[in-house]
Scaffold this motif. Structure first.
Motif, PDB file in Angstrom:
ATOM      1  N   LEU A 133      64.724  13.537  75.807  1.00  0.00           N
ATOM      2  CA  LEU A 133      63.484  14.259  76.060  1.00  0.00           C
ATOM      3  C   LEU A 133      62.308  13.286  76.064  1.00  0.00           C
ATOM      4  CD1 LEU A 133      64.026  17.338  73.726  1.00  0.00           C
ATOM      5  CD2 LEU A 133      63.699  17.453  76.208  1.00  0.00           C
ATOM      6  N   LYS A 134      61.353  13.500  76.958  1.00  0.00           N
ATOM      7  CA  LYS A 134      60.168  12.640  77.007  1.00  0.00           C
ATOM      8  C   LYS A 134      59.161  13.007  75.923  1.00  0.00           C
ATOM      9  CE  LYS A 134      60.195  11.011  81.732  1.00  0.00           C
ATOM     10  NZ  LYS A 134      59.412  10.885  82.975  1.00  0.00           N
ATOM     11  N   ARG A 135      59.208  14.240  75.455  1.00  0.00           N
ATOM     12  CA  ARG A 135      58.274  14.697  74.425  1.00  0.00           C
ATOM     13  C   ARG A 135      58.903  15.846  73.646  1.00  0.00           C
ATOM     14  NH1 ARG A 135      56.626  16.116  79.254  1.00  0.00           N
ATOM     15  NH2 ARG A 135      55.127  14.459  79.530  1.00  0.00           N
ATOM     16  N   ASN A 136      58.256  16.199  72.563  1.00  0.00           N
ATOM     17  CA  ASN A 136      58.699  17.338  71.744  1.00  0.00           C
ATOM     18  C   ASN A 136      60.141  17.206  71.252  1.00  0.00           C
ATOM     19  OD1 ASN A 136      56.204  18.666  71.926  1.00  0.00           O
ATOM     20  ND2 ASN A 136      56.762  19.551  73.890  1.00  0.00           N
ATOM     21  N   TYR A 137      60.440  16.056  70.677  1.00  0.00           N
ATOM     22  CA  TYR A 137      61.784  15.877  70.122  1.00  0.00           C
ATOM     23  C   TYR A 137      61.752  15.544  68.632  1.00  0.00           C
ATOM     24  CZ  TYR A 137      60.691  11.023  71.442  1.00  0.00           C
ATOM     25  OH  TYR A 137      60.085   9.807  71.620  1.00  0.00           O
ATOM     26  N   GLY A 138      60.660  15.910  67.972  1.00  0.00           N
ATOM     27  CA  GLY A 138      60.594  15.792  66.518  1.00  0.00           C
ATOM     28  C   GLY A 138      61.406  16.905  65.867  1.00  0.00           C
ATOM     29  N   VAL A 139      61.484  16.890  64.569  1.00  0.00           N
ATOM     30  CA  VAL A 139      62.269  17.884  63.830  1.00  0.00           C
ATOM     31  C   VAL A 139      61.799  19.302  64.155  1.00  0.00           C
ATOM     32  CG1 VAL A 139      62.786  18.782  61.513  1.00  0.00           C
ATOM     33  CG2 VAL A 139      62.965  16.328  61.972  1.00  0.00           C
ATOM     34  N   GLU A 140      60.499  19.528  64.087  1.00  0.00           N
ATOM     35  CA  GLU A 140      59.976  20.878  64.298  1.00  0.00           C
ATOM     36  C   GLU A 140      60.329  21.448  65.674  1.00  0.00           C
ATOM     37  OE1 GLU A 140      55.534  22.592  64.524  1.00  0.00           O
ATOM     38  OE2 GLU A 140      56.101  21.779  62.559  1.00  0.00           O
ATOM     39  N   PRO A 141      60.025  20.753  66.789  1.00  0.00           N
ATOM     40  CA  PRO A 141      60.382  21.336  68.091  1.00  0.00           C
ATOM     41  C   PRO A 141      61.889  21.448  68.324  1.00  0.00           C
ATOM     42  CG  PRO A 141      59.321  19.196  68.391  1.00  0.00           C
ATOM     43  CD  PRO A 141      59.229  19.541  66.942  1.00  0.00           C
ATOM     44  N   ILE A 142      62.663  20.538  67.751  1.00  0.00           N
ATOM     45  CA  ILE A 142      64.123  20.609  67.938  1.00  0.00           C
ATOM     46  C   ILE A 142      64.693  21.811  67.173  1.00  0.00           C
ATOM     47  CG2 ILE A 142      66.317  19.469  67.419  1.00  0.00           C
ATOM     48  CD1 ILE A 142      65.004  18.356  69.936  1.00  0.00           C
ATOM     49  N   ILE A 143      64.235  22.046  65.949  1.00  0.00           N
ATOM     50  CA  ILE A 143      64.721  23.229  65.215  1.00  0.00           C
ATOM     51  C   ILE A 143      64.308  24.499  65.947  1.00  0.00           C
ATOM     52  CG2 ILE A 143      64.382  24.633  63.127  1.00  0.00           C
ATOM     53  CD1 ILE A 143      64.786  22.202  61.468  1.00  0.00           C
ATOM     54  N   ARG A 144      63.083  24.533  66.444  1.00  0.00           N
ATOM     55  CA  ARG A 144      62.641  25.712  67.202  1.00  0.00           C
ATOM     56  C   ARG A 144      63.538  25.936  68.416  1.00  0.00           C
ATOM     57  NH1 ARG A 144      56.022  25.537  67.388  1.00  0.00           N
ATOM     58  NH2 ARG A 144      55.709  26.021  65.181  1.00  0.00           N
ATOM     59  N   MET A 145      63.833  24.865  69.133  1.00  0.00           N
ATOM     60  CA  MET A 145      64.675  24.966  70.325  1.00  0.00           C
ATOM     61  C   MET A 145      66.084  25.442  69.973  1.00  0.00           C
ATOM     62  SD  MET A 145      65.895  21.829  72.815  1.00  0.00           S
ATOM     63  CE  MET A 145      64.231  21.298  73.110  1.00  0.00           C
ATOM     64  N   LEU A 146      66.678  24.833  68.955  1.00  0.00           N
ATOM     65  CA  LEU A 146      68.060  25.150  68.603  1.00  0.00           C
ATOM     66  C   LEU A 146      68.218  26.531  67.971  1.00  0.00           C
ATOM     67  CD1 LEU A 146      69.150  21.694  67.134  1.00  0.00           C
ATOM     68  CD2 LEU A 146      70.037  22.754  69.225  1.00  0.00           C
ATOM     69  N   SER A 147      67.243  26.917  67.166  1.00  0.00           N
ATOM     70  CA  SER A 147      67.363  28.181  66.424  1.00  0.00           C
ATOM     71  C   SER A 147      66.750  29.374  67.154  1.00  0.00           C
ATOM     72  CB  SER A 147      66.703  28.053  65.053  1.00  0.00           C
ATOM     73  OG  SER A 147      65.294  27.954  65.194  1.00  0.00           O
ATOM     74  N   GLY A 148      65.819  29.080  68.060  1.00  0.00           N
ATOM     75  CA  GLY A 148      65.089  30.164  68.709  1.00  0.00           C
ATOM     76  C   GLY A 148      63.990  30.735  67.825  1.00  0.00           C
ATOM     77  N   ASP A 149      63.781  30.140  66.651  1.00  0.00           N
ATOM     78  CA  ASP A 149      62.745  30.585  65.717  1.00  0.00           C
ATOM     79  C   ASP A 149      61.479  29.767  65.965  1.00  0.00           C
ATOM     80  OD1 ASP A 149      61.095  31.329  63.645  1.00  0.00           O
ATOM     81  OD2 ASP A 149      62.436  30.642  62.047  1.00  0.00           O
ATOM     82  N   TYR A 150      60.581  30.306  66.774  1.00  0.00           N
ATOM     83  CA  TYR A 150      59.368  29.575  67.133  1.00  0.00           C
ATOM     84  C   TYR A 150      58.267  29.720  66.090  1.00  0.00           C
ATOM     85  CZ  TYR A 150      61.849  28.562  71.326  1.00  0.00           C
ATOM     86  OH  TYR A 150      62.795  28.088  72.194  1.00  0.00           O
ATOM     87  N   SER A 151      58.542  30.407  64.990  1.00  0.00           N
ATOM     88  CA  SER A 151      57.583  30.492  63.890  1.00  0.00           C
ATOM     89  C   SER A 151      57.833  29.391  62.858  1.00  0.00           C
ATOM     90  CB  SER A 151      57.666  31.863  63.219  1.00  0.00           C
ATOM     91  OG  SER A 151      58.929  32.022  62.585  1.00  0.00           O
ATOM     92  N   TYR A 152      58.924  28.627  63.026  1.00  0.00           N
ATOM     93  CA  TYR A 152      59.271  27.569  62.076  1.00  0.00           C
ATOM     94  C   TYR A 152      58.222  26.458  62.095  1.00  0.00           C
ATOM     95  CZ  TYR A 152      61.213  23.178  60.495  1.00  0.00           C
ATOM     96  OH  TYR A 152      61.372  21.969  59.882  1.00  0.00           O
ATOM     97  N   PHE A 153      57.821  25.993  60.912  1.00  0.00           N
ATOM     98  CA  PHE A 153      56.947  24.834  60.774  1.00  0.00           C
ATOM     99  C   PHE A 153      57.551  23.873  59.765  1.00  0.00           C
ATOM    100  CE2 PHE A 153      53.938  27.958  62.387  1.00  0.00           C
ATOM    101  CZ  PHE A 153      53.291  27.211  63.360  1.00  0.00           C
ATOM    102  N   GLU A 154      57.542  22.598  60.096  1.00  0.00           N
ATOM    103  CA  GLU A 154      58.052  21.553  59.213  1.00  0.00           C
ATOM    104  C   GLU A 154      57.111  21.387  58.014  1.00  0.00           C
ATOM    105  OE1 GLU A 154      59.646  16.965  59.739  1.00  0.00           O
ATOM    106  OE2 GLU A 154      58.525  17.906  61.359  1.00  0.00           O
ATOM    107  N   THR A 155      57.684  21.204  56.832  1.00  0.00           N
ATOM    108  CA  THR A 155      56.904  21.081  55.605  1.00  0.00           C
ATOM    109  C   THR A 155      56.415  19.653  55.357  1.00  0.00           C
ATOM    110  OG1 THR A 155      58.239  22.833  54.646  1.00  0.00           O
ATOM    111  CG2 THR A 155      56.953  21.517  53.118  1.00  0.00           C
ATOM    112  N   HIS A 156      57.181  18.672  55.740  1.00  0.00           N
ATOM    113  CA  HIS A 156      56.911  17.254  55.466  1.00  0.00           C
ATOM    114  C   HIS A 156      57.013  16.944  53.976  1.00  0.00           C
ATOM    115  CE1 HIS A 156      56.128  16.103  59.539  1.00  0.00           C
ATOM    116  NE2 HIS A 156      55.309  17.119  59.669  1.00  0.00           N
ATOM    117  N   ASN A 157      57.935  17.611  53.331  1.00  0.00           N
ATOM    118  CA  ASN A 157      58.361  17.279  51.983  1.00  0.00           C
ATOM    119  C   ASN A 157      59.744  16.655  52.169  1.00  0.00           C
ATOM    120  OD1 ASN A 157      60.369  18.200  49.795  1.00  0.00           O
ATOM    121  ND2 ASN A 157      58.403  18.262  48.738  1.00  0.00           N
ATOM    122  N   ALA A 158      60.012  15.515  51.571  1.00  0.00           N
ATOM    123  CA  ALA A 158      61.249  14.770  51.837  1.00  0.00           C
ATOM    124  C   ALA A 158      62.510  15.609  51.629  1.00  0.00           C
ATOM    125  CB  ALA A 158      61.299  13.503  50.982  1.00  0.00           C
TER     126      ALA A 158
END
Length: 192
Positions: A133-158
């Motif tokens: 992917l040229k863009r949007n391949y961080g954890v947050e967009p990938i989880i949204r894409m794979l799960s279909g849950d577009y309300s998901y937000f990454e916490t940035h806690n290790a």
């Protein structure tokens, strides 16, 4: 056999201030155990994600110095027979945890962000010639894409990020040996 998923957060001086780890089963990808370390000196400096360092719940954070965290991690990995470490954008975590360089490290992004491995990447997505992917391949967009849950937000806690990175592997549902193309520090193939 088991593998580890690891994530780090750094302070303003680019020093690790927290380490989150999930140990998972090689066959089922089910989480087996978790640990979360806050490095006491490094967290005092502060960083972009200092506000989410503290967590309530299980496991409680282990507050210690870096040497104690690494020693505990090595013993814990040995107890679980962990030989492989996975991370999302693994070069970053690998570069910040050189004490763990003897383990085989694999980069989840080298699977999740590539069309040939991630069947959820739409045909309309802009990809490089390599299939990434040229863009949007961080954890947050990938989880949204794979799960279909577009309300998901990454916490940035290790710890939460390590759990999310395992979730990506679970949602991709690919055999672990697929990640042999994603090794970053060894020519040896992944066996589980």
């Amino acid at each position: 056999m088991k593998f580890a998923i690891i994530d780090t957060e750094t302070n303003w001086c680019n020093e690790v201030m927290s380490i989150g780890v999930v140990i998972a089963d090689c066959e089922t990808f089910a989480p087996v155990d978790t640990k979360y370390y806050i490095l006491t000196q490094e967290c005092l400096i502060g960083g972009m994600y200092s506000a989410v360092l503290q967590i309530n719940g299980n496991p409680p954070a282990i507050e210690c110095n870096r040497e104690e965290a690494i020693c505990d991690l090595l013993n814990w990995f040995n107890e679980h027979n962990v030989q492989s470490i996975f991370a999302y954008n693994a070069q970053f975590d690998y570069g910040h945890l050189r004490e763990l360089a003897d383990f085989k490290w694999y980069d989840i992004i080298k699977i999740a962000a590539y069309k040939q491995y991630n069947s959820k990447i739409p045909d309309s997505a802009e990809c490089c010639k390599t299939g990434r992917l040229k863009r949007n391949y961080g954890v947050e967009p990938i989880i949204r894409m794979l799960s279909g849950d577009y309300s998901y937000f990454e916490t940035h806690n290790a710890l939460f990020d390590a759990i999310d990175e395992l979730k990506i592997m679970q949602l991709l549902a690919l055999p672990l040996d697929t990640y042999n193309v994603a090794i970053i520090n060894s020519k040896e193939e992944l066996k589980c």
